[in-house]
Design a protein around this motif. Structure first.
Motif, mmCIF file in Angstrom:
data_model
loop_
_atom_site.group_PDB
_atom_site.id
_atom_site.type_symbol
_atom_site.label_atom_id
_atom_site.label_comp_id
_atom_site.label_asym_id
_atom_site.label_seq_id
_atom_site.Cartn_x
_atom_site.Cartn_y
_atom_site.Cartn_z
ATOM 1 N N UNK A 282 -18.938 -14.307 47.210
ATOM 2 C CA UNK A 282 -18.342 -13.464 48.248
ATOM 3 C C UNK A 282 -18.480 -14.093 49.618
ATOM 4 N N UNK A 283 -19.657 -14.639 49.908
ATOM 5 C CA UNK A 283 -19.883 -15.244 51.219
ATOM 6 C C UNK A 283 -18.981 -16.445 51.433
ATOM 7 N N UNK A 284 -18.833 -17.252 50.412
ATOM 8 C CA UNK A 284 -17.954 -18.414 50.524
ATOM 9 C C UNK A 284 -16.510 -17.977 50.688
ATOM 10 N N UNK A 285 -16.098 -17.014 49.863
ATOM 11 C CA UNK A 285 -14.710 -16.546 49.887
ATOM 12 C C UNK A 285 -14.354 -15.921 51.229
ATOM 13 N N UNK A 286 -15.308 -15.281 51.854
ATOM 14 C CA UNK A 286 -15.009 -14.555 53.091
ATOM 15 C C UNK A 286 -15.790 -15.075 54.285
ATOM 16 N N UNK A 287 -16.186 -16.337 54.220
ATOM 17 C CA UNK A 287 -16.826 -17.009 55.345
ATOM 18 C C UNK A 287 -18.029 -16.258 55.897
ATOM 19 N N UNK A 288 -18.729 -15.562 55.019
ATOM 20 C CA UNK A 288 -19.968 -14.857 55.374
ATOM 21 C C UNK A 288 -19.792 -13.868 56.526
ATOM 22 N N UNK B 37 -16.442 -2.049 52.189
ATOM 23 C CA UNK B 37 -17.761 -2.646 52.015
ATOM 24 C C UNK B 37 -18.047 -2.834 50.528
ATOM 25 N N UNK B 38 -18.676 -3.942 50.208
ATOM 26 C CA UNK B 38 -19.143 -4.179 48.847
ATOM 27 C C UNK B 38 -20.599 -3.732 48.797
ATOM 28 N N UNK B 39 -20.903 -2.759 47.957
ATOM 29 C CA UNK B 39 -22.263 -2.256 47.835
ATOM 30 C C UNK B 39 -23.042 -3.047 46.797
ATOM 31 N N UNK B 40 -24.339 -2.971 46.877
ATOM 32 C CA UNK B 40 -25.215 -3.662 45.940
ATOM 33 C C UNK B 40 -24.838 -3.325 44.488
ATOM 34 N N UNK B 41 -24.487 -2.064 44.214
ATOM 35 C CA UNK B 41 -24.133 -1.687 42.840
ATOM 36 C C UNK B 41 -22.903 -2.448 42.355
ATOM 37 N N UNK B 42 -21.968 -2.790 43.276
ATOM 38 C CA UNK B 42 -20.792 -3.563 42.881
ATOM 39 C C UNK B 42 -21.196 -5.001 42.559
ATOM 40 N N UNK B 43 -22.106 -5.561 43.344
ATOM 41 C CA UNK B 43 -22.613 -6.913 43.084
ATOM 42 C C UNK B 43 -23.262 -6.949 41.698
ATOM 43 N N UNK B 44 -24.085 -5.930 41.415
ATOM 44 C CA UNK B 44 -24.769 -5.878 40.126
ATOM 45 C C UNK B 44 -23.768 -5.760 38.974
ATOM 46 N N UNK B 45 -22.748 -4.929 39.144
ATOM 47 C CA UNK B 45 -21.741 -4.759 38.086
ATOM 48 C C UNK B 45 -20.970 -6.057 37.856
ATOM 49 N N UNK B 46 -20.579 -6.729 38.937
ATOM 50 C CA UNK B 46 -19.847 -7.989 38.788
ATOM 51 C C UNK B 46 -20.720 -9.058 38.145
ATOM 52 N N UNK B 47 -22.001 -9.076 38.472
ATOM 53 C CA UNK B 47 -22.920 -10.043 37.859
ATOM 54 C C UNK B 47 -22.955 -9.858 36.342
ATOM 55 N N UNK B 48 -22.944 -8.612 35.910
ATOM 56 C CA UNK B 48 -22.949 -8.336 34.470
ATOM 57 C C UNK B 48 -21.622 -8.754 33.845
#
Length: 111
Positions: A95-101, A71-82
């Motif tokens: 992520x949604x596009x890459x993994x068809x949501x 699972x990708x957690x919100x903290x990972x999304x935030x880190x990648x955004x930075x």
């Protein structure tokens, strides 16, 4: 990746993290068959395109590593955004596009 190399990465990262789990901050051990055993954790799971490169590893206790699964957690999304210098919404869309949501993002577990 050869087992000996993974072992040396695991020990080096455990020392760098002061033998603390990256999720629950519990003191970890090097003992087999122990929920607090230090394990290599893919920051970006392989299912999501993560690699076995050393910079994609962190150390987590066995219990947290199993619970996290892929699972990708919100903290990972935030880190990648930075790191990518993207808005969080753009990272989620990627992520949604890459993994068809089909996969989900959920909040990080509370410590």
């Amino acid at each position: 990746m050869p087992r000996v190399r993974l072992q040396s990465i695991r020990l080096r990262l455990a020392e760098a993290q002061n033998w603390r789990c990256c999720y629950c901050a519990s003191r970890m051990t090097d003992t087999r068959n122990n929920q607090l055993r230090a394990t290599l954790e893919h920051v970006l799971p392989r299912d999501w395109g993560g690699t076995d490169d050393e910079d994609n590893f962190a150390i987590a206790c066995l219990g947290c590593n199993i619970r996290r699964d892929n699972v990708i957690y919100r903290c990972h999304i935030q880190a990648l955004a930075i790191v990518w210098n993207w808005p969080e919404a753009q990272v989620i869309a990627w992520f949604q596009e890459k993994h068809n949501a089909r996969r989900r993002c959920r909040p990080a577990p509370s410590a």
